[in-house]
Design a protein around this motif. Sequence first.
Motif, PDB file in Angstrom:
ATOM      1  N   HIS A  20       0.825  -1.210   0.000  1.00  0.00           N
ATOM      2  CA  HIS A  20       0.000   0.000   0.000  1.00  0.00           C
ATOM      3  C   HIS A  20       0.862   1.265   0.000  1.00  0.00           C
ATOM      4  CE1 HIS A  20      -4.287  -0.683  -0.040  1.00  0.00           C
ATOM      5  NE2 HIS A  20      -4.111  -1.787   0.678  1.00  0.00           N
ATOM      6  N   ILE A  21       1.925   1.257   0.779  1.00  0.00           N
ATOM      7  CA  ILE A  21       2.812   2.426   0.824  1.00  0.00           C
ATOM      8  C   ILE A  21       3.469   2.642  -0.535  1.00  0.00           C
ATOM      9  CG2 ILE A  21       4.969   3.301   1.818  1.00  0.00           C
ATOM     10  CD1 ILE A  21       4.097   2.044   4.480  1.00  0.00           C
ATOM     11  N   TRP A  22       3.852   1.538  -1.181  1.00  0.00           N
ATOM     12  CA  TRP A  22       4.465   1.630  -2.523  1.00  0.00           C
ATOM     13  C   TRP A  22       3.475   2.268  -3.509  1.00  0.00           C
ATOM     14  CZ3 TRP A  22       9.357   0.241  -4.203  1.00  0.00           C
ATOM     15  CH2 TRP A  22       9.555   0.271  -5.586  1.00  0.00           C
ATOM     16  N   PRO A  26       3.834   9.126  -4.123  1.00  0.00           N
ATOM     17  CA  PRO A  26       4.207   9.598  -5.470  1.00  0.00           C
ATOM     18  C   PRO A  26       5.696   9.939  -5.534  1.00  0.00           C
ATOM     19  CG  PRO A  26       3.095  11.357  -4.274  1.00  0.00           C
ATOM     20  CD  PRO A  26       3.144  10.163  -3.342  1.00  0.00           C
ATOM     21  N   LEU A  27       6.518   8.892  -5.333  1.00  0.00           N
ATOM     22  CA  LEU A  27       7.971   9.055  -5.315  1.00  0.00           C
ATOM     23  C   LEU A  27       8.611   8.117  -6.318  1.00  0.00           C
ATOM     24  CD1 LEU A  27       8.514   9.090  -1.421  1.00  0.00           C
ATOM     25  CD2 LEU A  27       8.667  11.074  -2.932  1.00  0.00           C
ATOM     26  N   SER A  28       9.905   8.285  -6.512  1.00  0.00           N
ATOM     27  CA  SER A  28      10.642   7.360  -7.377  1.00  0.00           C
ATOM     28  C   SER A  28      10.790   6.013  -6.681  1.00  0.00           C
ATOM     29  CB  SER A  28      12.029   7.927  -7.688  1.00  0.00           C
ATOM     30  OG  SER A  28      12.826   7.946  -6.504  1.00  0.00           O
ATOM     31  N   ARG A  93     -17.095   0.852  -3.534  1.00  0.00           N
ATOM     32  CA  ARG A  93     -17.191   2.063  -4.346  1.00  0.00           C
ATOM     33  C   ARG A  93     -17.568   3.300  -3.520  1.00  0.00           C
ATOM     34  NH1 ARG A  93     -16.755   0.516  -9.570  1.00  0.00           N
ATOM     35  NH2 ARG A  93     -17.285  -1.651 -10.087  1.00  0.00           N
ATOM     36  N   LEU A  94     -17.155   3.293  -2.257  1.00  0.00           N
ATOM     37  CA  LEU A  94     -17.354   4.461  -1.398  1.00  0.00           C
ATOM     38  C   LEU A  94     -16.141   5.384  -1.435  1.00  0.00           C
ATOM     39  CD1 LEU A  94     -18.896   2.627   1.711  1.00  0.00           C
ATOM     40  CD2 LEU A  94     -20.130   3.921  -0.057  1.00  0.00           C
ATOM     41  N   ILE A  95     -14.988   4.810  -1.828  1.00  0.00           N
ATOM     42  CA  ILE A  95     -13.734   5.560  -1.877  1.00  0.00           C
ATOM     43  C   ILE A  95     -13.155   5.426  -3.282  1.00  0.00           C
ATOM     44  CG2 ILE A  95     -11.355   5.615  -1.009  1.00  0.00           C
ATOM     45  CD1 ILE A  95     -12.426   4.646   1.672  1.00  0.00           C
ATOM     46  N   PRO A  96     -12.775   6.517  -3.909  1.00  0.00           N
ATOM     47  CA  PRO A  96     -12.207   6.417  -5.260  1.00  0.00           C
ATOM     48  C   PRO A  96     -10.820   5.777  -5.242  1.00  0.00           C
ATOM     49  CG  PRO A  96     -12.081   8.681  -4.456  1.00  0.00           C
ATOM     50  CD  PRO A  96     -12.899   7.920  -3.453  1.00  0.00           C
ATOM     51  N   ARG A  97     -10.509   5.070  -6.316  1.00  0.00           N
ATOM     52  CA  ARG A  97      -9.216   4.396  -6.425  1.00  0.00           C
ATOM     53  C   ARG A  97      -8.061   5.386  -6.334  1.00  0.00           C
ATOM     54  NH1 ARG A  97      -5.447   3.156 -10.326  1.00  0.00           N
ATOM     55  NH2 ARG A  97      -4.518   1.066 -10.209  1.00  0.00           N
ATOM     56  N   THR A  98      -8.254   6.596  -6.843  1.00  0.00           N
ATOM     57  CA  THR A  98      -7.183   7.594  -6.866  1.00  0.00           C
ATOM     58  C   THR A  98      -6.716   8.002  -5.470  1.00  0.00           C
ATOM     59  OG1 THR A  98      -8.886   9.317  -7.025  1.00  0.00           O
ATOM     60  CG2 THR A  98      -7.888   8.556  -9.090  1.00  0.00           C
ATOM     61  N   LEU A  99      -7.559   7.752  -4.456  1.00  0.00           N
ATOM     62  CA  LEU A  99      -7.196   8.111  -3.095  1.00  0.00           C
ATOM     63  C   LEU A  99      -6.031   7.272  -2.580  1.00  0.00           C
ATOM     64  CD1 LEU A  99      -8.487  10.133  -0.991  1.00  0.00           C
ATOM     65  CD2 LEU A  99      -9.494   8.131   0.094  1.00  0.00           C
ATOM     66  N   LEU A 100      -5.835   6.073  -3.157  1.00  0.00           N
ATOM     67  CA  LEU A 100      -4.822   5.136  -2.668  1.00  0.00           C
ATOM     68  C   LEU A 100      -3.622   5.006  -3.610  1.00  0.00           C
ATOM     69  CD1 LEU A 100      -7.203   2.309  -1.394  1.00  0.00           C
ATOM     70  CD2 LEU A 100      -6.104   4.096  -0.061  1.00  0.00           C
ATOM     71  N   TYR A 101      -3.562   5.813  -4.661  1.00  0.00           N
ATOM     72  CA  TYR A 101      -2.474   5.680  -5.635  1.00  0.00           C
ATOM     73  C   TYR A 101      -1.852   7.046  -5.924  1.00  0.00           C
ATOM     74  CZ  TYR A 101      -3.905   0.888  -6.468  1.00  0.00           C
ATOM     75  OH  TYR A 101      -4.188  -0.438  -6.301  1.00  0.00           O
ATOM     76  N   ASN A 102      -0.524   7.120  -5.686  1.00  0.00           N
ATOM     77  CA  ASN A 102       0.243   8.328  -6.011  1.00  0.00           C
ATOM     78  C   ASN A 102      -0.451   9.609  -5.532  1.00  0.00           C
ATOM     79  OD1 ASN A 102       2.314   6.859  -7.356  1.00  0.00           O
ATOM     80  ND2 ASN A 102       0.959   6.696  -9.136  1.00  0.00           N
ATOM     81  N   ASN A 103      -0.771   9.638  -4.268  1.00  0.00           N
ATOM     82  CA  ASN A 103      -1.579  10.730  -3.729  1.00  0.00           C
ATOM     83  C   ASN A 103      -0.902  11.327  -2.493  1.00  0.00           C
ATOM     84  OD1 ASN A 103      -3.668  12.267  -2.395  1.00  0.00           O
ATOM     85  ND2 ASN A 103      -5.155  11.190  -3.685  1.00  0.00           N
ATOM     86  N   TRP A 104      -0.328  12.535  -2.659  1.00  0.00           N
ATOM     87  CA  TRP A 104       0.340  13.178  -1.530  1.00  0.00           C
ATOM     88  C   TRP A 104      -0.651  13.548  -0.426  1.00  0.00           C
ATOM     89  CZ3 TRP A 104       4.865  12.772   0.148  1.00  0.00           C
ATOM     90  CH2 TRP A 104       5.989  12.778  -0.681  1.00  0.00           C
ATOM     91  N   THR A 105      -1.840  13.975  -0.804  1.00  0.00           N
ATOM     92  CA  THR A 105      -2.846  14.377   0.184  1.00  0.00           C
ATOM     93  C   THR A 105      -3.179  13.210   1.112  1.00  0.00           C
ATOM     94  OG1 THR A 105      -3.784  15.974  -1.365  1.00  0.00           O
ATOM     95  CG2 THR A 105      -5.145  15.349   0.521  1.00  0.00           C
ATOM     96  N   SER A 106      -3.402  12.035   0.541  1.00  0.00           N
ATOM     97  CA  SER A 106      -3.709  10.848   1.352  1.00  0.00           C
ATOM     98  C   SER A 106      -2.516  10.462   2.222  1.00  0.00           C
ATOM     99  CB  SER A 106      -4.080   9.674   0.443  1.00  0.00           C
ATOM    100  OG  SER A 106      -5.251   9.958  -0.271  1.00  0.00           O
ATOM    101  N   ALA A 107      -1.307  10.516   1.649  1.00  0.00           N
ATOM    102  CA  ALA A 107      -0.108  10.134   2.399  1.00  0.00           C
ATOM    103  C   ALA A 107       0.086  11.043   3.607  1.00  0.00           C
ATOM    104  CB  ALA A 107       1.113  10.190   1.486  1.00  0.00           C
TER     105      ALA A 107
END
Length: 361
Positions: A20-22, A26-28, A93-107
């Motif tokens: 999940h962290i990976w 949104p890092l190299s 489908r209560l949470i969008p997929r984008t919330l868990l991928y490459n997302n600084w706000t979520s991190a």
Amino acid sequence: MWMLLFMGLPLLTLGYIGWHIWCLLPLSALWKTLVIGLMVGCFLLTFANFSRATDGMPMPLAISCYEVANSSLIIMLYLFMLFLILDLGRLLRLIPRTLLYNNWTSAIGIVVLMTVIFTYGYFHYKHKYREEISLTTEKSMAKPLKLVMMSDLHLGYHNRREELHRWVEMINEEHADAILIAGDIIDMSIRPLKEEKMFEEFQHLNAPIYACLGNHEYYSGEPEAQKFYEQAGIQLLQDAAVGVGDLCIIGRDDRTNQHRKTLADIMKQADRSKFTILLDHQPYHLEQAERQKIDFQFSGHTHHGQVWPISWITESIYECAFGSHQRGQTHYYVSSGIGIWGGKFRIGTRSEYVVVTINNK
């Protein structure tokens, strides 16, 4: 089987969190690897604690290894629960997929949330709750008695002499007739207690001290634990009973010792005409005290799980995992402990000491 569960579940949890962290950061790839490597390293330090490799380290390094490794286990638990909730939300489908991928706000949000939870947990642990219990008896007593009872001090690399000194001052303010400790005075190693001469703090207590052994006294080495009790001026009751004024205090050896005496055998030494108090570290088979018509049993060991939701697990294992209980005429109290094992966090549970007053009816 237990070893596979003990090792396998944390490794699976670590893999789930790492994945999940990976995905989230949104890092190299290099920076992601470093972050996950740091997390894995913190977890692997637990092996240094359990193998007692910390005993060969300089004290500041040993303290750091203990604090970081054991705290990381609890932080991992909460990260696992958080990511599991987020995954369920995504599947529903209560949470969008984008919330868990490459997302600084979520991190950043997760970091802030974890910081708030564990800052609260730390300060909640530092506060020691005073639990007051009033008991009455028809047995003869010259005067009302006041006792302070504790369990699970877990003195060692994390609960050090400075912390113990604070507890001693707090207990001395009670001006008790006696102090009873239901095991696990020592954590995993006797070394920090020796180096900091913690026995001297017990000598400053203003009442006689009686205690039984816990499972951690066996983990740290029972012969060394006995020597520490003696230095500290603690009267160890190891499958023994002693008369203390109008009380009869009984101490059972910990059930780690498979050859300990039965409670029925120990009670042959006891003066049943006095108010009887049993110290038994692990609160299994509470019916035994009831059968022996013991007036009050004090136990610890469970820590009430230390953090929620582990408290739910302890409540499913023990007849009484925390608090007051009664079977027949026998009263019980299972303490969540004044100290703690591992990370210094209390979430949904508390650290406490118990003040018991005993009066004639």
